[in-house]
Design a protein around this motif. Structure first.
Motif, PDB file in Angstrom:
ATOM      1  N   ARG A  46      24.538  28.688 -11.320  1.00  0.00           N
ATOM      2  CA  ARG A  46      24.122  28.128 -10.037  1.00  0.00           C
ATOM      3  C   ARG A  46      22.748  28.571  -9.579  1.00  0.00           C
ATOM      4  O   ARG A  46      22.007  27.762  -9.010  1.00  0.00           O
ATOM      5  N   PRO A  47      22.334  29.852  -9.749  1.00  0.00           N
ATOM      6  CA  PRO A  47      20.981  30.213  -9.304  1.00  0.00           C
ATOM      7  C   PRO A  47      19.898  29.338  -9.909  1.00  0.00           C
ATOM      8  O   PRO A  47      18.969  28.916  -9.214  1.00  0.00           O
ATOM      9  N   ALA A  48      19.999  29.020 -11.201  1.00  0.00           N
ATOM     10  CA  ALA A  48      18.996  28.163 -11.839  1.00  0.00           C
ATOM     11  C   ALA A  48      19.040  26.748 -11.265  1.00  0.00           C
ATOM     12  O   ALA A  48      18.003  26.109 -11.073  1.00  0.00           O
ATOM     13  N   VAL A  49      20.249  26.272 -10.985  1.00  0.00           N
ATOM     14  CA  VAL A  49      20.383  24.938 -10.399  1.00  0.00           C
ATOM     15  C   VAL A  49      19.788  24.911  -8.995  1.00  0.00           C
ATOM     16  O   VAL A  49      19.085  23.964  -8.615  1.00  0.00           O
ATOM     17  N   LEU A  50      20.061  25.957  -8.217  1.00  0.00           N
ATOM     18  CA  LEU A  50      19.549  26.008  -6.849  1.00  0.00           C
ATOM     19  C   LEU A  50      18.024  26.111  -6.825  1.00  0.00           C
ATOM     20  O   LEU A  50      17.373  25.567  -5.932  1.00  0.00           O
ATOM     21  N   ARG A  51      17.443  26.798  -7.818  1.00  0.00           N
ATOM     22  CA  ARG A  51      15.989  26.920  -7.874  1.00  0.00           C
ATOM     23  C   ARG A  51      15.315  25.572  -8.065  1.00  0.00           C
ATOM     24  O   ARG A  51      14.142  25.406  -7.756  1.00  0.00           O
ATOM     25  N   THR A  52      16.063  24.610  -8.587  1.00  0.00           N
ATOM     26  CA  THR A  52      15.529  23.262  -8.754  1.00  0.00           C
ATOM     27  C   THR A  52      15.963  22.346  -7.614  1.00  0.00           C
ATOM     28  O   THR A  52      15.156  21.576  -7.092  1.00  0.00           O
ATOM     29  N   PHE A 218       5.745  25.308  -6.864  1.00  0.00           N
ATOM     30  CA  PHE A 218       6.743  26.167  -7.499  1.00  0.00           C
ATOM     31  C   PHE A 218       7.406  25.477  -8.685  1.00  0.00           C
ATOM     32  O   PHE A 218       7.517  26.053  -9.773  1.00  0.00           O
ATOM     33  N   LEU A 219       7.842  24.233  -8.494  1.00  0.00           N
ATOM     34  CA  LEU A 219       8.512  23.501  -9.562  1.00  0.00           C
ATOM     35  C   LEU A 219       7.581  23.246 -10.749  1.00  0.00           C
ATOM     36  O   LEU A 219       8.007  23.328 -11.911  1.00  0.00           O
ATOM     37  N   SER A 220       6.326  22.950 -10.488  1.00  0.00           N
ATOM     38  CA  SER A 220       5.378  22.689 -11.567  1.00  0.00           C
ATOM     39  C   SER A 220       5.194  23.925 -12.437  1.00  0.00           C
ATOM     40  O   SER A 220       5.226  23.850 -13.673  1.00  0.00           O
ATOM     41  N   ALA A 221       5.000  25.073 -11.795  1.00  0.00           N
ATOM     42  CA  ALA A 221       4.810  26.316 -12.548  1.00  0.00           C
ATOM     43  C   ALA A 221       6.073  26.692 -13.313  1.00  0.00           C
ATOM     44  O   ALA A 221       6.005  27.097 -14.477  1.00  0.00           O
ATOM     45  N   GLU A 222       7.226  26.570 -12.677  1.00  0.00           N
ATOM     46  CA  GLU A 222       8.481  26.934 -13.329  1.00  0.00           C
ATOM     47  C   GLU A 222       8.766  26.023 -14.518  1.00  0.00           C
ATOM     48  O   GLU A 222       9.210  26.491 -15.571  1.00  0.00           O
ATOM     49  N   ALA A 223       8.521  24.728 -14.371  1.00  0.00           N
ATOM     50  CA  ALA A 223       8.792  23.791 -15.458  1.00  0.00           C
ATOM     51  C   ALA A 223       7.938  24.103 -16.680  1.00  0.00           C
ATOM     52  O   ALA A 223       8.438  24.171 -17.809  1.00  0.00           O
TER      53      ALA A 223
END
Length: 262
Positions: A46-52, A218-223
């Motif tokens: 869930r933490p990974a899902v919530l981060r997205t 945030f999403l761009s860097a994480e992806a």
């Protein structure tokens, strides 16, 4: 039934006196000696899902705030409160603070600090993240056609490019140096948050623009950071030795990099 002197009696006696040793007790209770594998728990993902999911939700809500609804009323009221308490606020610091986390990252490299990845892979991740974030922000500005709070004829408000850049660089700084050094992450995200706040205080953006920009950065860097190892494995092993990274600077405060294959 008489148990004394029988094999069953001996097994029962061993079961009570020597419960931790192999013997008849294991024959009577075989399930006690077999450890079944623990079933996978979906909640661990869930933490990974919530981060997205959370950033995507914030971008979606920001997009719909351009219509007349509760979100639109909220951002209007917050803007009025901000202008009432900070009527004379004006600064150009946000034009530079959005790049501060990436400057900090290269400064740590220059100081000899080791990160998760080498300087070339990190620079590639920065370039790809910057391209992805800029592309998303530019297209959303064109699609949303949201009016800026300070200029009624400027419809490029949503989302905030400055905030997206700030949070993109802060996230890369965190991934590279901050996991074992919390102070690095705190410094990066503090500067990114201050950048978003200054965009609002300068009356250049609505709060929804800033929140959406932070989410996109945030999403761009994480992806890019998560996908880079898989992509790098597909490249020739000696390619990294032929790469040359050159910093670039363009008028208007834009900082970037050019990757050259020698």
């Amino acid at each position: 039934m008489k148990l004394t002197g029988s094999p069953l009696f001996g097994c029962l006696l061993l079961a009570f006196l020597l419960p931790g040793r192999p013997g008849c007790a294991q024959v009577l209770a075989p399930t006690d000696s077999v450890r079944r594998p623990e079933p996978a728990r979906p909640w661990r993902r869930r933490p990974a899902v919530l981060r997205t999911a959370i950033p995507l939700t914030l971008v979606t809500l920001g997009y719909f705030s351009r219509n007349e609804n509760m979100l639109d009323e909220f951002k209007e009221e917050l803007r009025e409160e901000t202008r009432e308490h900070f009527p004379q606020f004006s600064t150009t610091l946000d034009d530079y603070s959005r790049h501060a986390p990436i400057w900090m990252a290269y400064g740590l490299y220059a100081g000899g600090m080791k990160g998760e990845r080498g300087v070339v892979p990190f620079s590639i991740c920065y370039g790809l993240s910057h391209a992805l974030s800029t592309g998303l922000v530019s297209n959303l500005k064109r699609i949303s056609h949201t009016r800026r709070p300070d200029v009624a004829t400027d419809f490029s408000s949503f989302p905030s490019a400055h905030t997206a850049e700030a949070f993109m660089t802060a996230t890369l700084l965190h991934e590279q140096f901050g996991k074992d050094r919390p102070w690095v992450s705190v410094a990066g995200y503090t500067v990114a948050t201050a950048t978003g706040a200054m965009r609002m205080l300068n009356d250049r953006h609505w709060v929804t623009d800033v929140v959406a920009g932070a989410s996109i950065g945030f999403l761009s860097a994480e992806a890019v950071w998560r996908l880079y190892p898989a992509v790098a494995r597909l490249l020739p092993a000696r390619l990294g030795q032929k790469l040359l990274l050159l910093p670039t600077y363009a008028p208007g405060g834009t900082v970037g990099a050019v990757l050259v294959v020698r």
